[in-house]
Scaffold this active site. Structure first.
Site, short mmCIF file in Angstrom:
data_model
loop_
_atom_site.label_atom_id
_atom_site.label_comp_id
_atom_site.label_asym_id
_atom_site.label_seq_id
_atom_site.Cartn_x
_atom_site.Cartn_y
_atom_site.Cartn_z
N GLU A 1 -9.01 36.68 18.98
CA GLU A 1 -10.40 36.20 18.93
C GLU A 1 -10.75 35.46 20.20
OE1 GLU A 1 -13.66 33.31 18.27
OE2 GLU A 1 -11.57 32.88 18.77
N GLU A 2 -9.84 34.60 20.64
CA GLU A 2 -10.17 33.66 21.72
C GLU A 2 -10.56 34.35 23.02
OE1 GLU A 2 -10.86 30.78 21.40
OE2 GLU A 2 -9.73 29.85 19.78
N ASP B 1 -13.97 29.09 11.25
CA ASP B 1 -13.50 29.00 12.62
C ASP B 1 -14.24 27.94 13.41
OD1 ASP B 1 -12.12 29.42 14.95
OD2 ASP B 1 -13.46 31.00 15.64
N HIS C 1 -8.99 33.40 12.55
CA HIS C 1 -8.18 34.10 13.56
C HIS C 1 -6.83 33.43 13.73
CE1 HIS C 1 -8.96 31.34 16.99
NE2 HIS C 1 -10.16 31.21 16.49
#
Lengths: 462, 462
Positions: free
Chosen positions: B325-326, B353, B279
């Site tokens: 993503e976070e 990741d 990401h």
């Protein structure tokens, strides 16, 4: 119990009549046995750790002139009294004032990005809207010194010296100088501000603060080590990196702080005393648990272990928590001015003001004739991992070194400094970096030192 | 080069005529030899490290909706084009917006002291003059859940769960839940705000941020781990510890970001592709060099090593740098919605990741009939310290797991996570914590994986 003049005179005569070869050259077997037992007890005690936890929890950071500094002094006086010291007092210390204010540092171009930095002690402010200027990088202070006068006009100077870790922390002497003189030298070349790579050995995105020389006349800050890397990485990619620095730190009127002193009174020579030193002030980042909460706690605990033994030493033990060490040893210097005519009563001293790992060696700075006793002390401390260093020129750490240089005998108990400068002068100066095992070992060492030297009449002078 | 329909039909027929025992069950000797050579080259290359350094220096943090996020997308598109990907494009992603604002947390009584904390993602603000309230501590989320409804009215809830480090980072599942649900649960008990012990395994005075569930309705922040210790130490000494919390974080209108996709086009089945995932977004503290700059760089470098070989794989290789993503896998979820009718073209995927240390095992999640090929891959990767895990249920890391759960075959390359959660979601997410040796090893692994799987026609489906 105070001895009468007659008793003292008799003791003094006995001293004079003892042959030199035997006189006070070695610790008595009884003294050594007592010190050994005290050290064993101290080495199993959590008292020093608990004192440090108390200080860092109930008070926290104690930068000179802040409410925390005052609270620290109150804490220390109350704690020494509660621990049963015979005498507890404070001596006022006056120092220059400074407010930290706020700081922001950001790369403006070509790679806009926030950076993490901390103002150096005593920094002057930038203009309210900051300084935006191109950075000129120097690998170290010497390279900056070699720049032409006026060549940095309108520029921000950056000093990239990277401190190297080692067991004796020797590179702090070199790295600390970059911080201490960076602003002064950069100003002499016309720079608007100076940034240094933090004086530290970590990789944390936390800046290391610290004192500067009196001639620091331009805003000065330390980039965290990853931000120093980042700036250098930017400068590899661009000939013109522009930063914006905003610092609202400012010098203020003088402030008052204090040395806090607690004494366990000796039975035979109460006017003579062994000094256990540390400093009570800290920087304002972190909780001051390491620098120098550890020293405060270790030396107070050493005295307490002796108090609790029910035995009184022949000489007094003076625990001095110096004020204003961080900004330039103000506390001890003013202590010296006040007490220099009694320097001869300062029999010997030792300070704890560096390290989080264990003590690995003992370096004396005493008269040749008392080296036999120091060897006995080292033998006693060998089971604690403390080796005797062959040199005999120690002056004591930090504060105590001022007295050591003036002639007071001293011992340096050197701890392993390999990672000390990871935390030094940063937010990471917290209990999380205070190892309980170091607190136990150092308590054993300082307790043994204090008892042996105070409970003898050996002359340690040169 | 695109094959004609006839050519494809012939290939398809050849496929059908191959006996099952031989058909696409194993990688060819030629493919394995090529992958081995590619891995050896990648394993000596600094390209991945350099790409990460470029991203973290020239862009830095890339929190969704910030200028850094946009700059990251521009960087990625330009870099993929410069590296020679055949196709590079972006796909817009829409997510909720949030501004971090400022935070201050301080103990007001009985021990006035500043603390270090960071707002959790999505936190709502406190009133402008803050919340000053007594703290009620819970060892973990379950204990908080067990509190009576309304029992925390006017109080600040504190959750003290301490994440434990391990090679597989398994406790992140438990610890992350404290963060994700803390605000929601505390609010249900009437609390005014929630503080958690940072979800991390370090001792640094730096908070760990991270996402919360959608139902977080009260201000929420993570104390740094030493500050969590400090608060607990205060609460041991006092029944009534009062904190003041001031947070100006706020939710905003939706923002746009993007998935950035680059493809190396295959020669025989260009419409089929192997997915290399990571990401591009990061949190706004640190430079995002670790999470997930490492993944961005490793996967881009893997494709580049293949591009530079001059050989084209049979299938395409699709490097997807997911957005957002976070804050909850928004990028991959929207990618899935857009591409789910073509899920069958997603032959197999792997993401990087997590981790800063080296990959120590390979966990497949493939059809039984292709396990022989996976064993060949593991054999090839053995010299790199990668062991084959006996399970076969992997779904891929992070983003890729959404596709894995939907049916895409996946491989998890597990790195040693023992100290990953020291840096995760903190200011310490910088290049200083990106080991060059990991970047080399992971480049070798992902390059071999991409080449082997793309340069074959093995069906990895279950």
């Amino acid at each position: 119990m105070m001895r009468t003049f007659m008793q003292k005179a008799v003791l003094g005569m006995a001293f004079l009549l003892t042959p030199l070869s035997l006189m006070a050259a070695e610790f008595s077997a009884e003294n050594l046995a007592q010190a050994k037992a005290l050290a064993e007890k101290a080495g199993k005690s959590e008292l020093a750790y608990q004192l440090d936890e108390s200080l860092s929890t109930e008070v926290g950071p104690r930068r000179v002139g802040t409410p925390g500094d005052k609270a620290g002094i109150e804490w220390a006086v109350a704690k020494m009294k509660a621990l049963g010291f015979d005498r507890v007092w404070t001596e006022t210390v006056t120092t220059p004032g400074w407010e930290r204010g706020d700081i922001s540092v950001e790369a403006v171009s070509p790679f806009p990005q926030r950076m993490v930095a901390i103002a150096l002690g005593g920094s002057v402010p930038t203009p309210a809207d900051g300084i935006e200027a191109q950075v000129v990088a120097f690998p170290n202070l010497d390279a900056l010194k070699a720049a032409e006068a006026g060549s940095l006009k309108g520029k921000i100077a950056y000093i990239g010296y990277q401190m190297k870790p080692s067991i004796d922390g020797a590179d702090y002497g070199v790295a600390g100088k970059q911080r201490y003189l960076g602003s002064e030298v950069a100003a002499s070349k016309g720079a608007s501000a100076v940034l240094i790579r933090s004086v530290g050995t970590d990789n944390d995105r936390i800046g290391h603060t610290g004192a500067q020389g009196d001639k620091s006349t331009i805003p000065a800050a330390a980039l965290s080590i990853p931000d120093a890397d980042l700036l250098e990485s930017m400068m590899k990619r661009s000939d013109k990196v522009t930063l914006k620095i905003n610092i609202s730190s400012r010098k203020t009127a003088d402030v008052k702080t204090a040395n806090v002193i607690g004494e366990v009174t000796g039975t035979e020579r109460p006017e003579d005393f062994v000094v256990l030193g540390s400093h009570l002030d800290s920087w304002d980042v972190g909780t001051g648990a390491v620098d120098d909460g550890m020293g405060v706690a270790i030396t107070m605990a050493a005295a307490k272990h002796i108090i609790d033994s029910g035995k009184k030493p022949k000489r007094s033990i003076r625990v001095i928590l110096f004020g204003a060490e961080e900004i330039g040893l103000y506390g001890v210097k003013q202590y010296y001015e006040k007490h220099k005519d009694k320097l001869g009563n300062h029999i010997i001293g030792a300070e704890w003001d560096s390290g989080t790992r264990m003590i690995h060696q003992l370096r004396p700075g005493v008269g040749e004739k008392s080296l036999a006793a120091i060897k006995q002390m080292a033998e006693l401390l060998k089971p604690y991992g403390v080796a005797l260093h062959p040199s005999n020129s120690a002056k004591g750490q930090s504060d105590i070194s001022v007295l050591g240089k003036a002639g007071m005998p001293a011992i340096n108990f050197d701890s392993d400094l390999t990672d000390y400068f990871d935390y030094h002068h940063t937010e990471n100066d917290t209990m999380a970096n205070v190892p309980p095992e170091t607190m136990r070992q150092a308590s054993a060492v300082y307790t043994a030192f204090a008892w042996l030297t105070a409970n003898s009449l050996i002359d340690f002078r040169k």
